[in-house]
Design a protein around this motif. Structure first.
Motif, mmCIF file in Angstrom:
data_model
loop_
_atom_site.group_PDB
_atom_site.id
_atom_site.type_symbol
_atom_site.label_atom_id
_atom_site.label_comp_id
_atom_site.label_asym_id
_atom_site.label_seq_id
_atom_site.Cartn_x
_atom_site.Cartn_y
_atom_site.Cartn_z
ATOM 1 N N LEU A 54 -4.321 -7.381 -16.955
ATOM 2 C CA LEU A 54 -4.670 -7.764 -15.590
ATOM 3 C C LEU A 54 -4.917 -6.527 -14.728
ATOM 4 O O LEU A 54 -5.919 -6.440 -14.016
ATOM 5 N N GLU A 55 -4.017 -5.550 -14.820
ATOM 6 C CA GLU A 55 -4.167 -4.331 -14.018
ATOM 7 C C GLU A 55 -5.425 -3.545 -14.381
ATOM 8 O O GLU A 55 -6.130 -3.053 -13.511
ATOM 9 N N GLU A 56 -5.704 -3.431 -15.670
ATOM 10 C CA GLU A 56 -6.783 -2.549 -16.110
ATOM 11 C C GLU A 56 -8.149 -3.209 -16.205
ATOM 12 O O GLU A 56 -9.164 -2.521 -16.183
ATOM 13 N N THR A 57 -8.198 -4.542 -16.331
ATOM 14 C CA THR A 57 -9.484 -5.226 -16.477
ATOM 15 C C THR A 57 -9.770 -6.232 -15.377
ATOM 16 O O THR A 57 -10.920 -6.590 -15.162
ATOM 17 N N GLY A 58 -8.724 -6.732 -14.723
ATOM 18 C CA GLY A 58 -8.892 -7.793 -13.745
ATOM 19 C C GLY A 58 -8.816 -9.181 -14.349
ATOM 20 O O GLY A 58 -8.862 -10.182 -13.637
ATOM 21 N N TYR A 59 -8.683 -9.258 -15.675
ATOM 22 C CA TYR A 59 -8.630 -10.550 -16.362
ATOM 23 C C TYR A 59 -7.191 -10.979 -16.648
ATOM 24 O O TYR A 59 -6.373 -10.172 -17.107
ATOM 25 N N LEU A 60 -6.920 -12.245 -16.401
ATOM 26 C CA LEU A 60 -5.676 -12.857 -16.847
ATOM 27 C C LEU A 60 -5.919 -13.298 -18.283
ATOM 28 O O LEU A 60 -6.918 -13.961 -18.572
ATOM 29 N N VAL A 61 -5.024 -12.913 -19.186
ATOM 30 C CA VAL A 61 -5.197 -13.236 -20.602
ATOM 31 C C VAL A 61 -3.981 -13.976 -21.140
ATOM 32 O O VAL A 61 -2.905 -13.951 -20.540
ATOM 33 N N THR A 62 -4.187 -14.609 -22.260
ATOM 34 C CA THR A 62 -3.086 -15.146 -23.037
ATOM 35 C C THR A 62 -3.017 -14.324 -24.321
ATOM 36 O O THR A 62 -4.054 -13.936 -24.868
ATOM 37 N N ILE A 63 -1.826 -14.020 -24.770
ATOM 38 C CA ILE A 63 -1.637 -13.235 -25.993
ATOM 39 C C ILE A 63 -1.450 -14.209 -27.150
ATOM 40 O O ILE A 63 -0.589 -15.087 -27.099
ATOM 41 N N THR A 64 -2.271 -14.041 -28.195
ATOM 42 C CA THR A 64 -2.250 -15.006 -29.292
ATOM 43 C C THR A 64 -1.550 -14.516 -30.549
ATOM 44 O O THR A 64 -1.007 -15.318 -31.297
ATOM 45 N N LYS A 65 -1.589 -13.192 -30.802
ATOM 46 C CA LYS A 65 -0.889 -12.696 -31.994
ATOM 47 C C LYS A 65 -0.752 -11.180 -31.991
ATOM 48 O O LYS A 65 -1.477 -10.474 -31.299
ATOM 49 N N LEU A 66 0.179 -10.718 -32.802
ATOM 50 C CA LEU A 66 0.404 -9.297 -33.046
ATOM 51 C C LEU A 66 -0.442 -8.878 -34.241
ATOM 52 O O LEU A 66 -0.461 -9.576 -35.258
ATOM 53 N N VAL A 67 -1.150 -7.749 -34.124
ATOM 54 C CA VAL A 67 -1.953 -7.273 -35.256
ATOM 55 C C VAL A 67 -1.530 -5.905 -35.786
ATOM 56 O O VAL A 67 -1.898 -5.537 -36.892
ATOM 57 N N ALA A 68 -0.750 -5.162 -34.991
ATOM 58 C CA ALA A 68 -0.312 -3.848 -35.483
ATOM 59 C C ALA A 68 0.904 -3.361 -34.710
ATOM 60 O O ALA A 68 1.048 -3.621 -33.519
ATOM 61 N N ALA A 69 1.761 -2.651 -35.425
ATOM 62 C CA ALA A 69 2.906 -1.957 -34.849
ATOM 63 C C ALA A 69 2.867 -0.543 -35.417
ATOM 64 O O ALA A 69 3.088 -0.350 -36.611
ATOM 65 N N LEU A 70 2.553 0.425 -34.572
ATOM 66 C CA LEU A 70 2.307 1.783 -35.041
ATOM 67 C C LEU A 70 3.271 2.781 -34.425
ATOM 68 O O LEU A 70 3.669 2.660 -33.268
ATOM 69 N N ASN A 71 3.619 3.777 -35.208
ATOM 70 C CA ASN A 71 4.430 4.893 -34.752
ATOM 71 C C ASN A 71 3.469 6.041 -34.465
ATOM 72 O O ASN A 71 2.846 6.578 -35.375
#
Length: 137
Positions: A54-71
């Motif tokens: 929302l802050e960076e694009t102006g769009y309200l989104v819904t989160i549907t899934k996790l695709v990566a967890a990176l170190n």
């Protein structure tokens, strides 16, 4: 009391359009990245991803899934970055002034990316999403 040097936690969100392109934001430093940023205290990963989009694009989104967890190892710190897939619900507001451009890109025609994430890492994350996998590094 002993102070521990602990990693920071960040979130990034992949938002696709019907042309198989993904949304990226250009920061004032001149680099593009997926919308995202650091988690705040008492904020879930999902809440952080929604807020940052929302802050960076102006769009309200819904989160549907996790695709990566990176170190991600940086010069003086360690960061755990979580990448999600999001879908736009609606346009709500202008993006923050720290962002100077918001646009879609094709994975074969990438702009100048943030050196922290880079093209190779982004392509791995997108491949993980395409294969309906979760990438761990």
């Amino acid at each position: 009391m002993k102070k521990y040097n602990t990693p920071s936690v960040s979130v990034r969100t992949i938002i696709m359009n019907d042309k198989d392109e993904f949304l990226m934001v250009k920061e004032r430093k001149g680099y593009y990245s997926l919308p995202g940023g650091y988690c705040e205290i008492n904020e879930s990963l999902k809440e952080a991803a929604i807020r940052e989009c929302l802050e960076e694009t102006g769009y309200l989104v819904t989160i549907t899934k996790l695709v990566a967890a990176l170190n991600i190892n940086k010069k003086d710190e360690n960061e755990y970055a979580f990448f999600f897939v999001g879908e736009i619900i609606k346009y709500v507001q202008e993006h923050d002034d720290e962002i100077i451009d918001v646009r879609y890109f094709n994975k074969d025609c990438l702009p100048k990316l943030s050196p922290v994430f880079g093209k190779d890492r982004l392509k791995k994350v997108l491949e993980s999403m395409k294969n309906n996998d979760v990438l761990f590094e």
